[in-house]
Design a protein around this motif. Structure first.
Motif, PDB file in Angstrom:
ATOM      1  N   ALA A 406       0.829  -1.210   0.000  1.00 36.98           N
ATOM      2  CA  ALA A 406       0.000   0.000   0.000  1.00 36.98           C
ATOM      3  C   ALA A 406       0.861   1.257   0.000  1.00 36.98           C
ATOM      4  CB  ALA A 406      -0.931  -0.005   1.208  1.00 36.98           C
ATOM      5  N   GLY A 407       1.948   1.219   0.777  1.00 39.47           N
ATOM      6  CA  GLY A 407       2.805   2.388   0.862  1.00 39.47           C
ATOM      7  C   GLY A 407       3.460   2.745  -0.457  1.00 39.47           C
ATOM      8  N   SER A 408       3.891   1.749  -1.216  1.00 41.03           N
ATOM      9  CA  SER A 408       4.537   2.043  -2.500  1.00 41.03           C
ATOM     10  C   SER A 408       3.528   2.539  -3.525  1.00 41.03           C
ATOM     11  CB  SER A 408       5.261   0.800  -3.024  1.00 41.03           C
ATOM     12  OG  SER A 408       4.365  -0.274  -3.255  1.00 41.03           O
ATOM     13  N   SER A 409       2.310   1.996  -3.500  1.00 37.50           N
ATOM     14  CA  SER A 409       1.302   2.464  -4.459  1.00 37.50           C
ATOM     15  C   SER A 409       0.894   3.901  -4.183  1.00 37.50           C
ATOM     16  CB  SER A 409       0.073   1.549  -4.421  1.00 37.50           C
ATOM     17  OG  SER A 409      -0.575   1.618  -3.164  1.00 37.50           O
ATOM     18  N   LEU A 410       0.921   4.325  -2.910  1.00 37.22           N
ATOM     19  CA  LEU A 410       0.646   5.714  -2.573  1.00 37.22           C
ATOM     20  C   LEU A 410       1.805   6.624  -2.958  1.00 37.22           C
ATOM     21  CD1 LEU A 410      -0.985   5.305   0.937  1.00 37.22           C
ATOM     22  CD2 LEU A 410      -2.099   6.251  -1.083  1.00 37.22           C
ATOM     23  N   GLN A 411       3.010   6.097  -2.887  1.00 37.36           N
ATOM     24  CA  GLN A 411       4.205   6.900  -3.150  1.00 37.36           C
ATOM     25  C   GLN A 411       4.263   7.350  -4.603  1.00 37.36           C
ATOM     26  OE1 GLN A 411       5.696   7.454  -0.423  1.00 37.36           O
ATOM     27  NE2 GLN A 411       7.696   8.343  -0.862  1.00 37.36           N
ATOM     28  N   ALA A 412       3.902   6.462  -5.522  1.00 30.02           N
ATOM     29  CA  ALA A 412       3.985   6.798  -6.939  1.00 30.02           C
ATOM     30  C   ALA A 412       3.116   5.856  -7.756  1.00 30.02           C
ATOM     31  CB  ALA A 412       5.427   6.711  -7.429  1.00 30.02           C
ATOM     32  N   ASP A 413       2.426   6.398  -8.741  1.00 34.05           N
ATOM     33  CA  ASP A 413       1.715   5.541  -9.684  1.00 34.05           C
ATOM     34  C   ASP A 413       2.724   4.735 -10.484  1.00 34.05           C
ATOM     35  OD1 ASP A 413      -0.607   6.630  -8.797  1.00 34.05           O
ATOM     36  OD2 ASP A 413      -1.319   7.288 -10.778  1.00 34.05           O
ATOM     37  N   GLY A 414       2.401   3.469 -10.695  1.00 36.61           N
ATOM     38  CA  GLY A 414       3.297   2.614 -11.453  1.00 36.61           C
ATOM     39  C   GLY A 414       4.604   2.337 -10.739  1.00 36.61           C
ATOM     40  N   TYR A 415       4.581   2.348  -9.412  1.00 32.31           N
ATOM     41  CA  TYR A 415       5.803   2.148  -8.624  1.00 32.31           C
ATOM     42  C   TYR A 415       6.491   0.845  -9.038  1.00 32.31           C
ATOM     43  CZ  TYR A 415       8.924   2.158  -4.547  1.00 32.31           C
ATOM     44  OH  TYR A 415      10.023   2.183  -3.719  1.00 32.31           O
ATOM     45  N   THR A 416       7.777   0.928  -9.328  1.00 36.59           N
ATOM     46  CA  THR A 416       8.578  -0.239  -9.663  1.00 36.59           C
ATOM     47  C   THR A 416       9.639  -0.432  -8.599  1.00 36.59           C
ATOM     48  OG1 THR A 416       8.263   0.066 -12.041  1.00 36.59           O
ATOM     49  CG2 THR A 416      10.131  -1.288 -11.358  1.00 36.59           C
ATOM     50  N   GLY A 417       9.616  -1.571  -7.928  1.00 38.78           N
ATOM     51  CA  GLY A 417      10.590  -1.815  -6.877  1.00 38.78           C
ATOM     52  C   GLY A 417      10.823  -3.299  -6.677  1.00 38.78           C
ATOM     53  N   TRP A 418      11.877  -3.606  -5.975  1.00 39.42           N
ATOM     54  CA  TRP A 418      12.274  -5.002  -5.768  1.00 39.42           C
ATOM     55  C   TRP A 418      12.982  -5.117  -4.437  1.00 39.42           C
ATOM     56  CZ3 TRP A 418      17.365  -7.131  -5.733  1.00 39.42           C
ATOM     57  CH2 TRP A 418      17.431  -8.536  -5.844  1.00 39.42           C
ATOM     58  N   ALA A 419      12.809  -6.244  -3.763  1.00 37.04           N
ATOM     59  CA  ALA A 419      13.453  -6.473  -2.477  1.00 37.04           C
ATOM     60  C   ALA A 419      14.049  -7.869  -2.448  1.00 37.04           C
ATOM     61  CB  ALA A 419      12.451  -6.310  -1.338  1.00 37.04           C
ATOM     62  N   CYS A 420      15.181  -7.979  -1.757  1.00 41.25           N
ATOM     63  CA  CYS A 420      15.867  -9.267  -1.648  1.00 41.25           C
ATOM     64  C   CYS A 420      16.384  -9.421  -0.226  1.00 41.25           C
ATOM     65  CB  CYS A 420      17.008  -9.330  -2.661  1.00 41.25           C
ATOM     66  SG  CYS A 420      18.027 -10.814  -2.565  1.00 41.25           S
ATOM     67  N   MET A 421      16.116 -10.558   0.372  1.00 42.27           N
ATOM     68  CA  MET A 421      16.577 -10.855   1.727  1.00 42.27           C
ATOM     69  C   MET A 421      17.394 -12.144   1.685  1.00 42.27           C
ATOM     70  SD  MET A 421      14.249 -11.290   5.188  1.00 42.27           S
ATOM     71  CE  MET A 421      13.454 -12.842   4.704  1.00 42.27           C
ATOM     72  N   VAL A 422      18.634 -12.068   2.179  1.00 44.04           N
ATOM     73  CA  VAL A 422      19.536 -13.222   2.191  1.00 44.04           C
ATOM     74  C   VAL A 422      19.616 -13.739   3.624  1.00 44.04           C
ATOM     75  CG1 VAL A 422      21.860 -14.053   1.675  1.00 44.04           C
ATOM     76  CG2 VAL A 422      20.854 -12.210   0.301  1.00 44.04           C
ATOM     77  N   VAL A 423      19.239 -14.997   3.819  1.00 40.31           N
ATOM     78  CA  VAL A 423      19.141 -15.577   5.156  1.00 40.31           C
ATOM     79  C   VAL A 423      20.203 -16.654   5.344  1.00 40.31           C
ATOM     80  CG1 VAL A 423      17.646 -16.844   6.763  1.00 40.31           C
ATOM     81  CG2 VAL A 423      16.668 -15.119   5.218  1.00 40.31           C
ATOM     82  N   VAL A 433      20.494  -7.587   2.745  1.00 38.55           N
ATOM     83  CA  VAL A 433      19.214  -7.046   2.278  1.00 38.55           C
ATOM     84  C   VAL A 433      19.506  -6.050   1.162  1.00 38.55           C
ATOM     85  CG1 VAL A 433      17.092  -5.829   2.886  1.00 38.55           C
ATOM     86  CG2 VAL A 433      18.247  -7.224   4.607  1.00 38.55           C
ATOM     87  N   THR A 434      18.698  -6.100   0.107  1.00 39.49           N
ATOM     88  CA  THR A 434      18.759  -5.097  -0.950  1.00 39.49           C
ATOM     89  C   THR A 434      17.345  -4.632  -1.273  1.00 39.49           C
ATOM     90  OG1 THR A 434      20.741  -6.081  -1.950  1.00 39.49           O
ATOM     91  CG2 THR A 434      19.447  -4.594  -3.333  1.00 39.49           C
ATOM     92  N   PHE A 435      17.172  -3.323  -1.336  1.00 41.60           N
ATOM     93  CA  PHE A 435      15.919  -2.725  -1.791  1.00 41.60           C
ATOM     94  C   PHE A 435      16.208  -1.879  -3.019  1.00 41.60           C
ATOM     95  CE2 PHE A 435      15.239  -2.819   2.933  1.00 41.60           C
ATOM     96  CZ  PHE A 435      14.235  -3.783   2.946  1.00 41.60           C
ATOM     97  N   VAL A 436      15.324  -1.943  -4.001  1.00 44.44           N
ATOM     98  CA  VAL A 436      15.415  -1.095  -5.185  1.00 44.44           C
ATOM     99  C   VAL A 436      14.062  -0.427  -5.377  1.00 44.44           C
ATOM    100  CG1 VAL A 436      15.914  -0.966  -7.652  1.00 44.44           C
ATOM    101  CG2 VAL A 436      17.050  -2.704  -6.245  1.00 44.44           C
ATOM    102  N   GLY A 437      14.051   0.889  -5.558  1.00 43.51           N
ATOM    103  CA  GLY A 437      12.799   1.589  -5.777  1.00 43.51           C
ATOM    104  C   GLY A 437      12.896   3.043  -5.380  1.00 43.51           C
ATOM    105  N   GLN A 438      11.898   3.812  -5.748  1.00 39.27           N
ATOM    106  CA  GLN A 438      11.862   5.209  -5.349  1.00 39.27           C
ATOM    107  C   GLN A 438      11.778   5.310  -3.832  1.00 39.27           C
ATOM    108  OE1 GLN A 438       8.881   7.752  -7.321  1.00 39.27           O
ATOM    109  NE2 GLN A 438       8.543   8.756  -5.340  1.00 39.27           N
ATOM    110  N   ASP A 439      12.640   6.137  -3.244  1.00 37.58           N
ATOM    111  CA  ASP A 439      12.620   6.457  -1.818  1.00 37.58           C
ATOM    112  C   ASP A 439      12.954   5.286  -0.892  1.00 37.58           C
ATOM    113  OD1 ASP A 439      11.821   9.120  -2.425  1.00 37.58           O
ATOM    114  OD2 ASP A 439       9.755   8.456  -2.637  1.00 37.58           O
TER     115      ASP A 439
END
Length: 483
Positions: A406-423, A433-439
Motif C-alpha cells: 500500500a505504501g509504494s502504491s501511494l508513493q507513486a503511480d506505477g511504482y517499480t521496486g524489488w526487495a531481496c533478503m539473504v538468510v 538485504v537489498t531494496f530497489v525503488g523510489q525512496d
C-alpha cells in the motif's frame, strides 16, 4: 632516514592524524574527547575532504532537484504542476552552496572549535612515530607522536588501461561534481556507483549521456538491482553499453570532442569523458617504506584499527585507505572506533586488546556495510549479496519479491521496486538485504539494525511495520520466507 633539513621545526604531540576529511576529523575529535590534549590534523587540500567538496554532498545536490521533479510527475494531482523544465543554473548554484563554493573556512572553524590543531601541508611518514609536513612555502615541520599516528588520507580515482587516456584531458568525479556547466554530450566510462549516479544527474540536466558499463551496471550489487537501474537509465534516454570495453581514446586538443573506441570497433563521441572506474587507497607518496610497508597498497588493520606489520602499536588507519567499506559513513564509524581505542590505550585501558565495544567493528566493516545508490530507482543495500554469502560458505536461502504494498502504491503511480533478503539458515538470521525503488534509501537503517544486530527471524516478525509505508515490504518478505 630522517627527512629533516635545516630550518625544520620539530615538535612532540599526542596524536597526529594525516588527513582532514570526515574520517580524519572524527578520529581526532574522539581522541581529543578521550583525554588527549595535543591532537594535530594535517591536511594539504580542503578541510572536510572528498565527501564535502567533490563526492557525497555535491553529487547528491545535483541529483536531488530532478529526483523531486520526477517524483512529482508520478503522482496525479502533483504531476500537472511539474510540467516545466528543470532550472539547470539553479541546480548548479545550489550544488555550489553545499560546497561553500569550495571554501573550507567553516570546517576549519569546527576543527579549531573542537580543540584540535590544524596544520596545512603534505604529510609523509619518516620512521617510527614521526611525520614530516611540508607546507606550501616549502618549510617543513616534524611531528613526533607520543601516542599514535593515524592515517586517514582516503582514496584517489583509478584510471583503466585504455590507450591514449593518459594523454587526454578527462573528468574524474571531482570535475563532474564541480563543473560550472552541463556538457551537451557526456561519455561515462564505468557504471559503478559514481558512474551510474552522475549519468543520471547529467542526463536529467540535459546532457546526451552514453554509459559504457563493461559487464553490467552496478556489478557489485545484486544482479537484479543493476538490471532495474540500467532499464531506468535507458528509459531516461541514456545509451547504456554493456559487453564491449574501451580500447582507446583521443581528443582534438584540450577542448575538442572526445572519441572513445570500443573493442568491438564502435566509436563513441562526446564533449566530455568521465572516467569512473573505481578508486584506490591514496598511499603512494605517504612514506610507508620508512616503516617497512609497501607504498600504494591498502593498509591492513586489525579490529582496533592498528596497522599490521608495524611494531610498537602506534600506527593506525581508518576509512578508504584501509580498503574496507570505502564509504563516508563507514569511514566515520571506523574513525570513532580508532579514536576511542587510541585514547583508551593512552589511559592504560584495553592494554592487550581493543576497547571492549570495538569487537563489533568487524561486523560493521565486513558483514553489515550500508550503502545507498541515489539513482532513480534508488538502491539500498546492507550486508552480503547472495553470492557473497555463498562464497563465505553460509547455508543460504534467498527471498526476493517485487515491492508492491500500500505504501509504494501511494508513493507513486506505477511504482517499480524489488526487495531481496539473504538468510543464513544455520542461524536463522538475515545477512544481507537489498531494496530497489523510489525512496528506498530510508529503509536502509532498518536493514542495518536487522543485519548488524543479527535479529532472529522469529523475533523480527514482531517488529511491526507501520501502515501504509513502503516498510511493509518487511512483512511481505517474512511471509514469503514462511513465517
Amino acid at each position: 632516514m630522517s627527512e629533516q633539513t635545516p630550518g625544520t621545526q620539530e615538535r612532540e604531540v599526542d596524536v597526529v592524524v594525516i588527513g582532514g576529511g570526515s574520517t580524519g576529523e572524527n578520529v581526532a575529535d574522539r581522541a581529543h574527547r578521550g583525554g588527549l590534549g595535543e591532537v594535530v590534523v594535517v591536511e594539504d587540500e580542503l578541510v572536510g575532504g572528498e565527501c564535502s567538496y567533490w563526492a557525497c554532498m555535491p553529487s547528491k545536490a545535483l541529483l536531488r532537484p530532478t529526483a523531486a521533479l520526477a517524483a512529482a510527475r508520478r503522482v496525479p494531482g502533483a504531476a500537472a504542476a511539474a510540467t516545466g523544465e528543470v532550472d539547470v543554473q539553479a541546480v548548479l548554484e545550489r550544488r555550489t552552496s553545499f560546497t561553500s563554493d569550495w571554501d573550507d573556512s567553516s570546517q576549519v572553524e569546527w576543527v579549531e572549535g573542537a580543540g584540535l590543531e590544524l596544520l596545512r601541508g603534505r604529510a609523509r611518514l619518516d620512521g617510527e612515530r614521526r611525520v614530516v609536513v611540508t607546507g606550501a612555502d616549502g618549510g617543513t615541520t616534524a611531528l613526533v607522536a607520543r601516542q599514535a599516528v593515524v592515517v586517514a588520507v582516503g582514496s584517489t580515482p583509478k584510471a583503466p588501461p585504455v590507450d591514449g587516456l593518459d594523454g587526454v584531458r578527462y573528468w574524474t568525479s571531482r570535475e563532474a561534481t564541480s563543473s560550472r556547466s552541463v556538457p551537451p554530450r557526456l561519455l561515462v566510462l564505468g557504471a559503478g556507483v559514481v558512474g551510474s549516479e552522475l549519468a543520471t544527474a547529467y542526463r536529467r540536466l540535459g546532457s546526451d549521456v552514453t554509459l559504457v558499463a563493461g559487464s553490467a551496471v552496478l556489478s557489485a550489487f545484486e544482479p537484479r538491482a543493476g538490471e532495474l537501474v540500467a532499464d531506468a537509465l535507458r528509459e531516461e534516454g541514456v545509451e547504456v553499453v554493456t559487453g564491449p570495453r574501451a580500447s582507446s581514446v583521443e581528443r582534438d586538443g584540450d577542448e575538442g570532442e572526445v572519441r572513445l573506441t570500443l573493442d568491438d570497433g564502435r566509436v563513441l563521441v562526446g564533449d566530455e569523458l568521465l572516467v569512473a572506474t573505481g578508486r584506490g587507497p591514496q598511499t603512494g607518496d605517504l612514506g610507508l617504506e620508512t616503516v617497512g610497508l609497501e607504498p600504494g597498497q591498502a593498509l591492513d588493520i586489525d579490529a582496533a584499527g592498528q596497522v599490521r606489520g608495524v611494531d610498537g602499536r602506534w600506527l593506525y588507519a581508518a576509512g578508504d585507505v584501509t580498503g574496507l567499506a570505502p564509504l563516508t559513513h563507514m569511514g566515520k564509524y571506523a574513525a570513532r572506533a580508532v579514536g576511542d581505542v587510541v585514547a583508551a590505550r593512552a589511559r592504560g585501558e584495553a592494554d592487550g586488546e581493543p576497547a571492549p565495544w570495538s569487537k563489533h567493528a568487524t561486523t560493521a566493516l565486513h558483514r553489515a556495510v550500508t550503502q545507498v545508490v541515489f539513482t532513480d530507482p534508488e538502491v539500498a543495500s546492507v550486508g552480503l549479496t547472495a553470492q557473497q554469502a555463498r562464497d563465505a560458505g553460509l547455508d543460504v536461502r534467498v527471498v526476493e519479491l517485487d515491492i508492491a504494498v500500500a505504501g509504494s502504491s501511494l508513493q507513486a503511480d506505477g511504482y517499480t521496486g524489488w526487495a531481496c533478503m539473504v538468510v543464513d539458515e544455520s542461524r536463522s538470521v538475515v545477512v544481507g538485504v537489498t531494496f530497489v525503488g523510489q525512496d528506498v534509501a530510508e529503509l536502509c537503517q532498518s536493514a542495518a539494525v536487522v543485519v548488524a544486530g543479527e535479529v532472529p527471524l522469529d523475533r523480527l516478525w514482531h517488529a511491526v511495520p507501520p501502515y501504509p509505508t513502503i516498510s511493509e515490504v518487511w512483512l511481505r518478505l517474512l511471509e514469503a520466507y514462511g513465517l
